[in-house]
Scaffold this active site. Structure first.
Site, mmCIF file in Angstrom:
data_model
loop_
_atom_site.group_PDB
_atom_site.id
_atom_site.type_symbol
_atom_site.label_atom_id
_atom_site.label_comp_id
_atom_site.label_asym_id
_atom_site.label_seq_id
_atom_site.Cartn_x
_atom_site.Cartn_y
_atom_site.Cartn_z
ATOM 1 N N ASP A 1 -3.078 0.932 9.910
ATOM 2 C CA ASP A 1 -4.291 1.725 10.228
ATOM 3 C C ASP A 1 -5.022 1.801 11.601
ATOM 4 O O ASP A 1 -5.720 2.965 12.332
ATOM 5 C CB ASP A 1 -6.157 1.040 8.682
ATOM 6 C CG ASP A 1 -5.232 2.023 7.618
ATOM 7 O OD1 ASP A 1 -4.987 1.412 7.175
ATOM 8 O OD2 ASP A 1 -5.531 3.071 7.499
ATOM 9 N N CYS B 1 1.020 -1.276 0.188
ATOM 10 C CA CYS B 1 -0.170 0.023 -0.044
ATOM 11 C C CYS B 1 0.727 1.279 0.169
ATOM 12 O O CYS B 1 2.006 0.975 -0.497
ATOM 13 C CB CYS B 1 -1.297 -0.069 1.086
ATOM 14 S SG CYS B 1 -2.623 1.353 0.705
HETATM 15 C C1 RUB Z 1 -3.462 3.370 3.878
HETATM 16 C C2 RUB Z 1 -3.656 2.286 4.654
HETATM 17 C C3 RUB Z 1 -1.496 2.626 5.063
HETATM 18 C C4 RUB Z 1 -2.188 3.262 6.067
HETATM 19 C C5 RUB Z 1 -0.199 4.018 7.326
HETATM 20 O O1 RUB Z 1 -5.077 2.256 2.957
HETATM 21 O O2 RUB Z 1 -2.832 1.085 4.772
HETATM 22 O O3 RUB Z 1 -0.844 1.831 5.194
HETATM 23 O O4 RUB Z 1 -2.932 3.885 6.474
HETATM 24 O O5 RUB Z 1 -0.827 4.358 6.397
HETATM 25 P P1 RUB Z 1 -5.744 3.645 2.737
HETATM 26 P P2 RUB Z 1 0.539 5.886 6.901
HETATM 27 O O6 RUB Z 1 -5.099 3.773 1.105
HETATM 28 O O7 RUB Z 1 -8.010 3.362 2.221
HETATM 29 O O8 RUB Z 1 -5.999 4.522 3.258
HETATM 30 O O9 RUB Z 1 1.358 5.400 7.448
HETATM 31 O O10 RUB Z 1 0.356 6.997 5.495
HETATM 32 O O11 RUB Z 1 -0.595 6.725 7.689
#
Ligand code: RUB
Length: 306
Positions: free
Chosen positions: A193, A124
């Site tokens: 998340d 992701c």
């Molecule tokens: C984003 C996702 C990321 C986490 C952490 O999901 O799963 O791995 O949110 O991201 P989506 P960060 O694209 O559905 O929001 O470290 O940038 O907070």
């Protein structure tokens, strides 16, 4: 549409996405909204702040960073509106500054785990995970990254663009190539998340298959997560809700219409049990997942659970 509704809509439609960025945007939106309510009575002010908080929190259900950011921003003990606005503005400024500093600290602490020559698999698009990768690279370590595509929204394409811009050698793979490719990686670094009281990680769908493949190949599974990604509500036994998203993200609606016997399931996140996680890197240090309770208690405050 006012500014608050506008931010809520951007989070709902994923124009603003990623647990960290959602949290910062929501905190800023609540702060700015509070400033527009200066002419109200304190009772009406509080009612409108609660309403605004709910609008923001209801946009996406899984990333606990969102309700945590909103709760930490909205709380005040003032008996009049000007003081309440001042407290909320201060809360938001603190939250946003801490969130930015946390990313740097996670980068520094996490980079300690990256050795010269390491190949890092990620999934992701996580700013926290990328902070670790980038810091290791800035330290002069000769590293490279294997990034998954992350269907259906393909956030992996954001990741490879960011890594490319930093000059970090990167290989893009489709999600189904994770197991085959794991033997070429030295460790996995992903974001979060939510992290529940039992140390389970809730992150983008497919994260748990990286964890399974990493365990099988005896590679370390490292999670990069600011302390505000830990879920106080899981302390009360509440489960983290997994967001189900629209079928249009997976298949063209026209094609689906021709297939009356087919339905689409599109869960956006999955759960990786604590046993599959070697280390969680937070801004407060590196912890095993079994320490989740302590992090919630010491760094978030148990009152956020209620
Ligand atoms: C984003 C996702 C990321 C986490 C952490 O999901 O799963 O791995 O949110 O991201 P989506 P960060 O694209 O559905 O929001 O470290 O940038 O907070």
């Amino acid at each position: 549409m006012d500014d608050l509704q506008n931010t809520a809509e951007k989070i709902r439609t994923m124009e603003i996405r990623g647990a960290g960025r959602i949290a910062v945007a929501a905190s800023a939106a609540l702060r700015d909204h509070a400033r527009t309510l200066s002419s109200l009575s304190i009772e009406e002010f509080n009612r409108r702040i609660e309403e605004a908080a709910k609008t923001l929190v209801d946009t996406r259900p899984t990333a606990v960073s969102l309700p945590n950011a909103v709760s930490l921003t909205k709380r005040h003990s003032a008996g009049n509106v000007p003081d309440a606005i001042e407290e909320i503005v201060k809360n938001s400024e603190n939250f946003i500054r801490n969130a930015e500093e946390a990313l740097d600290k996670i980068g520094r602490i996490g980079a300690e785990r990256i050795r010269d020559g390491d190949v890092i698999m990620t999934h992701c698009n996580s700013h926290a995970a990328i902070s670790i990768i980038r810091t290791a690279f800035d330290q002069g370590k000769d590293i490279s990254v294997i990034a998954t595509e992350s269907r259906p929204r393909r956030q992996g394409l954001i990741t490879i663009r960011e890594l490319n811009d930093y000059g970090i050698p990167t290989t893009l793979i489709v999600d189904s190539a994770v197991r085959l490719t794991m033997k070429e990686a030295d460790l996995v670094v992903v974001g979060a998340d939510s992290i529940s009281i039992n140390g389970a990680l809730i992150n983008k769908i497919g994260t748990s298959q990286l964890a399974l493949a990493a365990r099988e190949a005896r590679r370390n599974m490292i999670v990069a997560a600011e302390t505000y990604k830990f879920s106080p509500r899981t302390l009360l036994g509440e489960m983290v809700e997994i967001e189900d998203r629209a079928s249009e993200e997976v298949i063209d609606p026209g094609i689906l219409k021709e297939l009356p016997n087919v339905k689409v399931k599109n869960p956006a996140f999955d759960v990786t049990p604590a046993e599959y996680i070697d280390l969680i890197i937070t801004e407060a240090g590196a912890f095993p997942p079994a320490m989740a309770y302590t992090i919630i208690k010491d760094y978030l405050g148990l009152e956020l659970a209620v």
